[in-house]
Design a protein around this motif. Structure first.
Motif, PDB file in Angstrom:
ATOM      1  N   ILE A  56      52.790  15.629   6.734  1.00  0.00           N
ATOM      2  CA  ILE A  56      51.797  15.462   7.805  1.00  0.00           C
ATOM      3  C   ILE A  56      52.401  14.565   8.868  1.00  0.00           C
ATOM      4  O   ILE A  56      52.965  13.515   8.557  1.00  0.00           O
ATOM      5  N   VAL A  57      52.286  15.008  10.119  1.00  0.00           N
ATOM      6  CA  VAL A  57      52.719  14.196  11.256  1.00  0.00           C
ATOM      7  C   VAL A  57      51.526  13.966  12.168  1.00  0.00           C
ATOM      8  O   VAL A  57      50.621  14.795  12.245  1.00  0.00           O
ATOM      9  N   GLY A  58      51.526  12.837  12.838  1.00  0.00           N
ATOM     10  CA  GLY A  58      50.410  12.490  13.700  1.00  0.00           C
ATOM     11  C   GLY A  58      50.723  12.676  15.167  1.00  0.00           C
ATOM     12  O   GLY A  58      51.871  12.643  15.584  1.00  0.00           O
ATOM     13  N   ALA A  59      49.659  12.866  15.948  1.00  0.00           N
ATOM     14  CA  ALA A  59      49.746  12.959  17.405  1.00  0.00           C
ATOM     15  C   ALA A  59      48.597  12.149  17.987  1.00  0.00           C
ATOM     16  O   ALA A  59      47.477  12.222  17.491  1.00  0.00           O
ATOM     17  N   LYS A  60      48.891  11.397  19.027  1.00  0.00           N
ATOM     18  CA  LYS A  60      47.896  10.487  19.598  1.00  0.00           C
ATOM     19  C   LYS A  60      47.212  11.024  20.854  1.00  0.00           C
ATOM     20  O   LYS A  60      46.305  10.397  21.379  1.00  0.00           O
ATOM     21  N   SER A  61      47.649  12.188  21.351  1.00  0.00           N
ATOM     22  CA  SER A  61      47.027  12.763  22.544  1.00  0.00           C
ATOM     23  C   SER A  61      46.955  14.279  22.379  1.00  0.00           C
ATOM     24  O   SER A  61      47.731  14.859  21.606  1.00  0.00           O
ATOM     25  N   PRO A  62      46.055  14.932  23.114  1.00  0.00           N
ATOM     26  CA  PRO A  62      46.006  16.398  23.039  1.00  0.00           C
ATOM     27  C   PRO A  62      47.334  17.055  23.398  1.00  0.00           C
ATOM     28  O   PRO A  62      47.764  17.994  22.728  1.00  0.00           O
ATOM     29  N   GLU A  63      48.010  16.558  24.418  1.00  0.00           N
ATOM     30  CA  GLU A  63      49.283  17.155  24.830  1.00  0.00           C
ATOM     31  C   GLU A  63      50.344  17.014  23.734  1.00  0.00           C
ATOM     32  O   GLU A  63      51.046  17.975  23.408  1.00  0.00           O
ATOM     33  N   GLU A  64      50.443  15.834  23.146  1.00  0.00           N
ATOM     34  CA  GLU A  64      51.405  15.627  22.064  1.00  0.00           C
ATOM     35  C   GLU A  64      51.065  16.515  20.863  1.00  0.00           C
ATOM     36  O   GLU A  64      51.951  17.107  20.244  1.00  0.00           O
ATOM     37  N   PHE A  65      49.783  16.605  20.545  1.00  0.00           N
ATOM     38  CA  PHE A  65      49.315  17.423  19.429  1.00  0.00           C
ATOM     39  C   PHE A  65      49.766  18.877  19.595  1.00  0.00           C
ATOM     40  O   PHE A  65      50.401  19.447  18.697  1.00  0.00           O
ATOM     41  N   ILE A  66      49.468  19.462  20.735  1.00  0.00           N
ATOM     42  CA  ILE A  66      49.818  20.863  20.976  1.00  0.00           C
ATOM     43  C   ILE A  66      51.340  21.045  20.970  1.00  0.00           C
ATOM     44  O   ILE A  66      51.863  22.033  20.449  1.00  0.00           O
ATOM     45  N   SER A  67      52.075  20.076  21.510  1.00  0.00           N
ATOM     46  CA  SER A  67      53.535  20.201  21.591  1.00  0.00           C
ATOM     47  C   SER A  67      54.210  20.187  20.221  1.00  0.00           C
ATOM     48  O   SER A  67      55.355  20.622  20.100  1.00  0.00           O
ATOM     49  N   LYS A  68      53.528  19.713  19.205  1.00  0.00           N
ATOM     50  CA  LYS A  68      54.116  19.626  17.862  1.00  0.00           C
ATOM     51  C   LYS A  68      53.841  20.855  16.997  1.00  0.00           C
ATOM     52  O   LYS A  68      54.222  20.887  15.834  1.00  0.00           O
ATOM     53  N   LEU A  69      53.194  21.866  17.569  1.00  0.00           N
ATOM     54  CA  LEU A  69      52.847  23.069  16.806  1.00  0.00           C
ATOM     55  C   LEU A  69      53.782  24.223  17.134  1.00  0.00           C
ATOM     56  O   LEU A  69      54.109  24.463  18.296  1.00  0.00           O
ATOM     57  N   SER A  70      54.181  24.962  16.089  1.00  0.00           N
ATOM     58  CA  SER A  70      55.014  26.149  16.303  1.00  0.00           C
ATOM     59  C   SER A  70      54.166  27.243  16.957  1.00  0.00           C
ATOM     60  O   SER A  70      52.945  27.298  16.784  1.00  0.00           O
ATOM     61  N   LYS A  71      54.851  28.119  17.721  1.00  0.00           N
ATOM     62  CA  LYS A  71      54.175  29.208  18.433  1.00  0.00           C
ATOM     63  C   LYS A  71      54.188  30.471  17.600  1.00  0.00           C
ATOM     64  O   LYS A  71      55.169  30.730  16.912  1.00  0.00           O
ATOM     65  N   PRO A  72      53.156  31.288  17.667  1.00  0.00           N
ATOM     66  CA  PRO A  72      51.894  30.985  18.323  1.00  0.00           C
ATOM     67  C   PRO A  72      51.174  29.869  17.579  1.00  0.00           C
ATOM     68  O   PRO A  72      51.186  29.807  16.349  1.00  0.00           O
ATOM     69  N   ARG A  73      50.565  28.991  18.337  1.00  0.00           N
ATOM     70  CA  ARG A  73      49.925  27.812  17.757  1.00  0.00           C
ATOM     71  C   ARG A  73      48.636  28.190  17.036  1.00  0.00           C
ATOM     72  O   ARG A  73      47.888  29.037  17.491  1.00  0.00           O
ATOM     73  N   LYS A  74      48.432  27.510  15.912  1.00  0.00           N
ATOM     74  CA  LYS A  74      47.217  27.698  15.118  1.00  0.00           C
ATOM     75  C   LYS A  74      46.633  26.315  14.892  1.00  0.00           C
ATOM     76  O   LYS A  74      47.316  25.434  14.393  1.00  0.00           O
TER      77      LYS A  74
END
Length: 124
Positions: A56-74
């Motif tokens: 599990i990895v954390g993200a502190k903002s919506p932009e960071e969160f989305i950037s850490k997901l493989s495409k297509p994002r789920k």
């Protein structure tokens, strides 16, 4: 897929969200977690370490969160029904692309789910 990117994201880290993220991670999925309150992200990441060094990895903002997901994002939302869901979708979808998917895992009225799907449809 890059090893740095996560398989799935979960936004909303109350008790159900934390436990759902830990469950997915315990079954081999690399999970990115995010929350309106950054302290919940820290708590969840620490729980993952102490409960078996789960991926599990954390993200502190919506932009960071989305950037850490493989495409297509789920991504799964587990936030309070109603306006909080609308607000969260608006924040996250700003950084999403055609083909990405949002699953609202909360206890939402189906009419709102239909409305949201129609609103997001033009974005793909």
């Amino acid at each position: 897929m890059s090893d740095d990117l996560c398989d799935i994201g979960l936004w909303g880290l109350a008790i159900m969200g934390q436990n759902f993220a830990l469950n997915m991670a315990s079954h081999g999925f690399k999970v990115c977690v995010g929350n309106r309150s950054p302290s919940k992200v820290d708590i969840t990441v620490e729980r993952a370490k102490t409960e078996g060094d789960l991926p599990i990895v954390g993200a502190k903002s919506p932009e960071e969160f989305i950037s850490k997901l493989s495409k297509p994002r789920k991504l799964i939302l587990l936030v309070m029904a109603g306006k909080p869901v609308d607000d969260t979708i608006a924040q996250l979808s700003e950084f999403m692309e055609e083909g990405d998917m949002i699953v609202d895992g909360g206890n939402e009225w189906y009419i709102n789910s239909i409305r949201r799907a129609k609103e997001l449809e033009p974005k793909g």
